[in-house]
Design a protein around this motif. Sequence first.
Motif: not given
Length: 883
Positions: A125-136, A155-162, A186-190, A295-299
């Motif tokens: 995932p490009q966003g924070a990995f949901p460690y706490g959410d998965l456990v809880a 965590a993979f919504d809108e294809d925001r992942y590597w 994903g849709p944005d540079p990351q 730094e990687v552009a979308p796609g």
Amino acid sequence: MPPLPPVDPQDAAWSQWGPYLSERQWGTVREDYSAGGEAWSYLPHDHARSRAYRWGEDGLAGFSDREQRLCLALALWNGHDPILKERPFGLTGPEGNHGEDVKDYWWYLDAVPSHAWNRWRYHYPQGAFPYGDLVAENGRRGRHDPEYELLDTGAFDEDRYWIVEVCYAKASPSDLLVSVRVTNAGPDPQVLHALPTAWFRNTWAWQPEAGKPELSAAGPATVAVAHPRLGELELLAGSDPTLLFCDNETNTRRLYGVGGAPYPKDGINDHVVSGTATVNPQGRGTKCAAWYRLEVAPGATAEVRLRLRPAGSGPDREAALGPDFDRVMAARRAEADAFYAGLTPVGASADEAAVMRQAFAGLLWSKQFYHFDVARWLDGDDGLPAPPDARRGGRNARWRSFDAFDIMSMPDKWEYPWFAAWDLAFHCVALAHVDPAFAKDQILLICREWFQHPNGALPAYEWDFGDVNPPVQAWAALEVFAIDGGRDIDFLARVFDKLLVNFTWWINREDADGSNVFEGGFLGLDNIGPLDRSHLPVAGSLEQADATGWMAGYALAMTTMAVILHRSGQRPGFDLALKFLEHFAGIRQAMDQQGMWDEADGLFYDRIVAPGGASVPVKVHSMVGIIPMLAVAVVDERMVDPAIAAGKQFAAFLDRHGLLDPEKLAEAGVLRGEPGRRRLLVSAVGVERVTRLLRTLLDPGEFLSPHGLRSLSAFHRDHPYTVEVQGVRATVDYEPAESTTAMFGGNSNWRGPVWFPLNYLAIGALERYHRFFGADLTVEYPTGSGRELTLDAVAADLRARLVSIFTVGPDGRRPCFGGVERLQRDPNWKDNLMFHEYFHGDDAAGLGAAHQTGWTGLVADVIRRRHGLVPSIDDILHGPDPA
């Protein structure tokens, strides 16, 4: 440029480097030094980045040398996580609502036996990995709820992942190339922080005499590797990374509040994530990462290249990471394509070929360095605090002889990063198609003196070496022998000698009263019964239909081995074959007389026998009642006459049934053929019971599902079974998915799902019966359909059902992916397969351990047998005598 050396997988030098790194070392028995054996909590995931392991290492996409002195793996950081992603994350046994449960997504896409080419894929995932959410959230869910997966968190919504792909290739046995390609889905540079990492397994803390190796900066992007056993190597890193160094030492300040190594194991983590001064400014240590900020552009895709080789060897740096790198990668990938093209049967679809290739890849990736000296683990290391006294009488205390330092085939390198004896037997059957030498080595290894107990027992699995698994090693040895062409008589002789001792252990230890009806415990089938069969909660003993069936099969497999060795000249004389036929006859007689068979239900049942002799049948419709049917062999005339002439018990067994006379044998349908070419059917189950049992087994309302045979009958969906004995009441009902009981940790379910190993054995038994009866024996298939088929046609259909779990059906969906739409439809996901531990009994969705490539990897064998001619042990047994 000089031509690449040809790859010879039989040359041990090519196996010096391979995917031998575990994906989880934390939470294992080996690393548990607690008094009470609380492995999950003694070294949890939160400690893994900070504590130096004692017995092995773990990582993402890991490679190491055979002795795991030097490890290579990948660390990632998305800029949001509180820690580097250095290893897969998952829930411990107590945390998961169905036991231990890994939460990352990765796939083994390709591999060859020499590991000159390996390919691995991971989605991060490009966003924070949901460690706490998965456990809880999993903690809130109960056993009747589905597991909460990473895809469920958003965590993979809108294809925001590597998309991360790692490829290894070898220019030579000692020249290892690594390509890390990251694609922004994903849709944005990351920005992705990629940190290919090298480190030494910490041996110096436990063995000071071993000496301490060193990694050191030898240039802007070159690491010098100095190790007393590996020699002088160099690690070249492409582009312009920042080299970070620390030591593979425990961070005692973080964990225990006391000073320790200035740049400990998690120093690179803390420096990258928090900017702390926890890496060695002098550029040396025992752990090193090449830090890339991509730094990687979308796609778009970015690539990182590395090369590990002997110092000063090969082309110069520019060529080594440029044109020569491209040449080696392309050549090894082409060789892998050619290798698998040669294994793909004529007539197999492209989809089947892809399933087969990924199944083999998973098996080859799941090799692991396994180090465990039980005596030293119990006693502690010299110069260090001794383990608690309670350990000396605890787990595996009776296995002080066990001392492993080997490469082994693991069921799963995260959920089961340790061998399991009966799993390993099935792995070897599948591995024999691609690496027969390794398959044979694994069967022999489990019987070597540092594994097998002096009393003859084989170690079951790390959690409890003394538990009892089904004795399938002899069967597996014969299958591997046959797949390899039936030539390696020396292998068969070596394994036969060791299994002779193990067979004697079974006879002496698991048949309490000498009645030829066996106990044995859960026998690998975990929670298939209403009671814990390993720890019976009532007085008395459990006479087991499956244990007795397994032993009948063991006796027949050993008979077959003995006959082959006799004919080859390795074991002159017929005595050993006769010994095992005699044992078989005693077991067959006991099964006839002990009241395990229920004609009305068409099944064998376990029985609880109270101390006074009263017995209670455990009338569960399960695979326990099918296993006796698996013990079947066809004996040709070269063996029939001496067996009848010299075998008192075997001859008496035939005589009791009025079958001692060949004419009567023929009338009974168990002797066929003209004189000189006669064959005798030897089965633990009589022919009339086989046909009755098949009516139950092949009934869609009982065991037959659209994708194979269920482990427990769907009959119990509407008819739960309850047993009451000695004041104990227990119930079983049909559970086609995850377990709803806590028995055996709740992480495994034999109460309804489809499991590959017993399906595979059942298909083999059907083919053996067909080999004897041919078109003269048909059964209604499915039961109730009115359609009569020969048993080979039934076997072929069952094979097709198993394969269909993985292939795209007419609806465009793969059953193994269940209702997860991203897995079913998304081009980045839908062709990446996992070979789960077991499959939903109604819809075949993958369940249990996600990467249990071991025995589910048998699908590769199933595909080859379905479309092509794979040698069987029967072909060899009934063919000409081996030279």
